[in-house]
Write a protein that holds these residues in place. Structure first.
Motif, PDB file in Angstrom:
ATOM      1  N   SER A  38     -16.211  58.513 -85.903  1.00 41.53           N
ATOM      2  CA  SER A  38     -15.213  59.584 -85.853  1.00 41.53           C
ATOM      3  C   SER A  38     -14.281  59.417 -84.644  1.00 41.53           C
ATOM      4  CB  SER A  38     -15.892  60.949 -85.809  1.00 41.53           C
ATOM      5  OG  SER A  38     -16.613  61.111 -84.617  1.00 41.53           O
ATOM      6  N   VAL A  39     -13.118  60.047 -84.759  1.00 42.04           N
ATOM      7  CA  VAL A  39     -12.081  59.965 -83.732  1.00 42.04           C
ATOM      8  C   VAL A  39     -11.632  61.383 -83.411  1.00 42.04           C
ATOM      9  CG1 VAL A  39      -9.812  59.024 -83.173  1.00 42.04           C
ATOM     10  CG2 VAL A  39     -11.322  57.751 -84.695  1.00 42.04           C
ATOM     11  N   LEU A  40     -11.499  61.693 -82.104  1.00 45.95           N
ATOM     12  CA  LEU A  40     -11.010  62.996 -81.684  1.00 45.95           C
ATOM     13  C   LEU A  40      -9.518  62.915 -81.375  1.00 45.95           C
ATOM     14  CD1 LEU A  40     -13.823  64.274 -79.301  1.00 45.95           C
ATOM     15  CD2 LEU A  40     -13.441  64.846 -81.709  1.00 45.95           C
ATOM     16  N   VAL A  41      -8.788  63.895 -81.890  1.00 45.10           N
ATOM     17  CA  VAL A  41      -7.341  63.974 -81.722  1.00 45.10           C
ATOM     18  C   VAL A  41      -7.021  65.331 -81.120  1.00 45.10           C
ATOM     19  CG1 VAL A  41      -5.175  64.110 -83.028  1.00 45.10           C
ATOM     20  CG2 VAL A  41      -6.895  62.403 -83.634  1.00 45.10           C
ATOM     21  N   PHE A  42      -6.001  65.377 -80.249  1.00 46.29           N
ATOM     22  CA  PHE A  42      -5.559  66.660 -79.726  1.00 46.29           C
ATOM     23  C   PHE A  42      -4.139  66.925 -80.199  1.00 46.29           C
ATOM     24  CE2 PHE A  42      -4.027  63.710 -76.547  1.00 46.29           C
ATOM     25  CZ  PHE A  42      -2.776  64.204 -76.216  1.00 46.29           C
ATOM     26  N   ALA A  43      -3.852  68.198 -80.386  1.00 47.32           N
ATOM     27  CA  ALA A  43      -2.500  68.642 -80.729  1.00 47.32           C
ATOM     28  C   ALA A  43      -2.082  69.667 -79.689  1.00 47.32           C
ATOM     29  CB  ALA A  43      -2.482  69.261 -82.119  1.00 47.32           C
ATOM     30  N   GLU A  90      -8.127  66.352 -97.455  1.00 45.40           N
ATOM     31  CA  GLU A  90      -8.390  65.149 -98.246  1.00 45.40           C
ATOM     32  C   GLU A  90      -9.095  64.063 -97.434  1.00 45.40           C
ATOM     33  OE1 GLU A  90      -5.573  61.730-100.028  1.00 45.40           O
ATOM     34  OE2 GLU A  90      -5.153  63.756-100.776  1.00 45.40           O
ATOM     35  N   VAL A  91      -8.747  63.939 -96.144  1.00 44.63           N
ATOM     36  CA  VAL A  91      -9.380  62.905 -95.312  1.00 44.63           C
ATOM     37  C   VAL A  91     -10.629  63.411 -94.606  1.00 44.63           C
ATOM     38  CG1 VAL A  91      -7.215  61.652 -94.973  1.00 44.63           C
ATOM     39  CG2 VAL A  91      -7.959  63.315 -93.243  1.00 44.63           C
ATOM     40  N   GLY A  92     -10.913  64.706 -94.702  1.00 48.49           N
ATOM     41  CA  GLY A  92     -12.144  65.247 -94.128  1.00 48.49           C
ATOM     42  C   GLY A  92     -12.081  65.550 -92.651  1.00 48.49           C
ATOM     43  N   ASP A  93     -10.920  66.028 -92.179  1.00 53.83           N
ATOM     44  CA  ASP A  93     -10.840  66.387 -90.763  1.00 53.83           C
ATOM     45  C   ASP A  93     -11.632  67.658 -90.494  1.00 53.83           C
ATOM     46  OD1 ASP A  93      -9.190  68.508 -91.697  1.00 53.83           O
ATOM     47  OD2 ASP A  93      -8.028  68.449 -89.869  1.00 53.83           O
ATOM     48  N   GLU A  94     -11.923  67.903 -89.225  1.00 50.29           N
ATOM     49  CA  GLU A  94     -12.659  69.107 -88.811  1.00 50.29           C
ATOM     50  C   GLU A  94     -12.051  69.614 -87.504  1.00 50.29           C
ATOM     51  OE1 GLU A  94     -17.108  70.305 -87.178  1.00 50.29           O
ATOM     52  OE2 GLU A  94     -16.691  68.231 -87.760  1.00 50.29           O
ATOM     53  N   ARG A 100     -11.457  66.571 -85.193  1.00 53.34           N
ATOM     54  CA  ARG A 100     -12.253  65.358 -85.434  1.00 53.34           C
ATOM     55  C   ARG A 100     -11.868  64.803 -86.802  1.00 53.34           C
ATOM     56  NH1 ARG A 100     -17.488  66.955 -84.940  1.00 53.34           N
ATOM     57  NH2 ARG A 100     -17.591  66.231 -82.808  1.00 53.34           N
ATOM     58  N   TYR A 101     -11.493  63.535 -86.799  1.00 56.81           N
ATOM     59  CA  TYR A 101     -11.236  62.809 -88.047  1.00 56.81           C
ATOM     60  C   TYR A 101     -12.409  61.856 -88.267  1.00 56.81           C
ATOM     61  CZ  TYR A 101      -6.364  64.338 -88.181  1.00 56.81           C
ATOM     62  OH  TYR A 101      -5.221  65.091 -88.247  1.00 56.81           O
ATOM     63  N   GLN A 149     -10.372  60.328 -78.085  1.00 56.67           N
ATOM     64  CA  GLN A 149     -11.506  59.404 -78.064  1.00 56.67           C
ATOM     65  C   GLN A 149     -11.590  58.691 -79.400  1.00 56.67           C
ATOM     66  OE1 GLN A 149     -15.186  61.337 -77.197  1.00 56.67           O
ATOM     67  NE2 GLN A 149     -16.402  59.635 -77.857  1.00 56.67           N
ATOM     68  N   GLU A 150     -11.642  57.381 -79.328  1.00 55.80           N
ATOM     69  CA  GLU A 150     -11.759  56.578 -80.543  1.00 55.80           C
ATOM     70  C   GLU A 150     -13.109  55.899 -80.584  1.00 55.80           C
ATOM     71  OE1 GLU A 150      -8.805  53.749 -83.100  1.00 55.80           O
ATOM     72  OE2 GLU A 150      -8.242  54.218 -81.067  1.00 55.80           O
TER      73      GLU A 150
END
Length: 97
Positions: A2-7, A32-36, A60-61, A96-97
């Motif tokens: 999983s990868v964490l993304v910030f907006a 569709e891609v299952g983000d959380e 989280r993707y 974080q990747e």
């Protein structure tokens, strides 16, 4: 992995209609891609530097490929003008990747 993304976002209160269009289009892409969505915070105060966005959201993707599917999709690219109307500030980054 999983990868964490910030907006970092600030909504344009003068164009809630554009925000609703943006959310209505992106929500199915993200589902569709299952983000959380992990957590969202209102930024209370900027301590150093230029004024920050009003909100930070951590998402989280399931993979980097899932991120690319959303942000490189034709649907997302078609929202550019709507996004510019819906937000006063809009930045996305990988934590974080």
């Amino acid at each position: 992995m999983s990868v964490l993304v910030f907006a970092l976002t600030t909504v344009n209160p003068k164009n809630i209609e554009a925000l609703n269009i943006y959310i209505g289009t992106t929500t199915p892409l993200l589902e569709e891609v299952g983000d959380e969505i992990i957590q969202g915070y209102e930024i209370q105060e900027t301590l150093v530097g230029a004024e920050m966005a009003e909100r930070v959201t951590i998402v989280r993707y399931p993979s980097r490929e899932a991120i690319d599917r959303v942000f490189e999709s034709a649907e997302y690219h078609a929202l550019r003008h709507t996004r510019e109307q819906a937000f006063l500030s809009y930045q996305i980054g990988i934590v974080q990747e």
